[in-house]
Write a protein that holds these residues in place. Structure first.
Motif, PDB file in Angstrom:
ATOM      1  N   ALA A  66      83.113  38.484 -95.664  1.00 54.65           N
ATOM      2  CA  ALA A  66      81.681  38.443 -95.388  1.00 54.65           C
ATOM      3  C   ALA A  66      81.289  37.181 -94.634  1.00 54.65           C
ATOM      4  O   ALA A  66      80.282  37.160 -93.923  1.00 54.65           O
ATOM      5  N   ARG A  67      82.094  36.128 -94.746  1.00 54.78           N
ATOM      6  CA  ARG A  67      81.791  34.867 -94.076  1.00 54.78           C
ATOM      7  C   ARG A  67      82.329  34.793 -92.652  1.00 54.78           C
ATOM      8  O   ARG A  67      81.935  33.912 -91.881  1.00 54.78           O
ATOM      9  N   ILE A  68      83.233  35.677 -92.329  1.00 53.20           N
ATOM     10  CA  ILE A  68      83.839  35.637 -90.992  1.00 53.20           C
ATOM     11  C   ILE A  68      82.815  36.087 -89.953  1.00 53.20           C
ATOM     12  O   ILE A  68      82.127  37.069 -90.116  1.00 53.20           O
ATOM     13  N   GLU A  69      82.754  35.319 -88.900  1.00 47.13           N
ATOM     14  CA  GLU A  69      81.908  35.706 -87.780  1.00 47.13           C
ATOM     15  C   GLU A  69      82.781  35.845 -86.547  1.00 47.13           C
ATOM     16  O   GLU A  69      83.780  35.161 -86.406  1.00 47.13           O
ATOM     17  N   ARG A  70      82.380  36.732 -85.685  1.00 41.67           N
ATOM     18  CA  ARG A  70      83.148  36.859 -84.444  1.00 41.67           C
ATOM     19  C   ARG A  70      82.272  36.442 -83.278  1.00 41.67           C
ATOM     20  O   ARG A  70      81.053  36.606 -83.307  1.00 41.67           O
ATOM     21  N   VAL A  71      82.893  35.893 -82.269  1.00 38.55           N
ATOM     22  CA  VAL A  71      82.174  35.431 -81.094  1.00 38.55           C
ATOM     23  C   VAL A  71      81.818  36.636 -80.232  1.00 38.55           C
ATOM     24  O   VAL A  71      82.643  37.514 -79.979  1.00 38.55           O
ATOM     25  N   VAL A  72      80.568  36.675 -79.796  1.00 38.03           N
ATOM     26  CA  VAL A  72      80.098  37.743 -78.924  1.00 38.03           C
ATOM     27  C   VAL A  72      80.073  37.205 -77.498  1.00 38.03           C
ATOM     28  O   VAL A  72      79.519  36.142 -77.238  1.00 38.03           O
ATOM     29  N   GLN A  73      80.702  37.942 -76.588  1.00 43.23           N
ATOM     30  CA  GLN A  73      80.723  37.513 -75.197  1.00 43.23           C
ATOM     31  C   GLN A  73      79.540  38.109 -74.446  1.00 43.23           C
ATOM     32  O   GLN A  73      79.185  39.270 -74.622  1.00 43.23           O
ATOM     33  N   GLY A  74      78.958  37.268 -73.601  1.00 39.69           N
ATOM     34  CA  GLY A  74      77.875  37.721 -72.741  1.00 39.69           C
ATOM     35  C   GLY A  74      78.434  38.465 -71.536  1.00 39.69           C
ATOM     36  O   GLY A  74      79.653  38.609 -71.370  1.00 39.69           O
ATOM     37  N   ALA A  75      77.555  38.940 -70.659  1.00 41.90           N
ATOM     38  CA  ALA A  75      77.953  39.688 -69.465  1.00 41.90           C
ATOM     39  C   ALA A  75      78.859  38.870 -68.555  1.00 41.90           C
ATOM     40  O   ALA A  75      79.702  39.426 -67.848  1.00 41.90           O
ATOM     41  N   ASP A  76      78.699  37.549 -68.589  1.00 46.20           N
ATOM     42  CA  ASP A  76      79.524  36.689 -67.752  1.00 46.20           C
ATOM     43  C   ASP A  76      80.857  36.319 -68.398  1.00 46.20           C
ATOM     44  O   ASP A  76      81.631  35.550 -67.842  1.00 46.20           O
TER      45      ASP A  76
END
Length: 84
Positions: A60-70
């Motif tokens: 529940a604590r893990i976060e993933r990085v979200v990539q933008g369009a670039d």
């Protein structure tokens, strides 16, 4: 909460997993009496539950990085196992 349950609640994931592995080895050896086997099984189930709760909390604590369009990191969002 019993003393044994309180001790398990204070264990780290790694310590609980090691204790659970020790119980499994003892049960698989066949050397324990029936009453001891039942007690070991009950303790093992408490340890298994503790380990599962610790894993669930970690997930529940893990976060993933979200990539933008670039293609650059644009933030984070909570981990969702369904997205794997």
């Amino acid at each position: 909460m019993t003393d044994a349950s309180a001790q398990i609640a204070e264990m780290t994931f790694e310590d609980a997993l090691k204790a659970l592995e020790d119980i499994v080895r003892r049960l698989e050896s066949g050397d324990a009496t029936l009453d001891d086997s039942i007690s070991l099984y009950e303790q093992g189930e408490k340890l298994r539950l503790h380990c599962q709760q610790r894993l669930d909390a970690a997930q529940a604590r893990i976060e993933r990085v979200v990539q933008g369009a670039d293609g650059q990191p644009a933030g984070t969002q909570p981990f969702d196992a369904a997205d794997r």
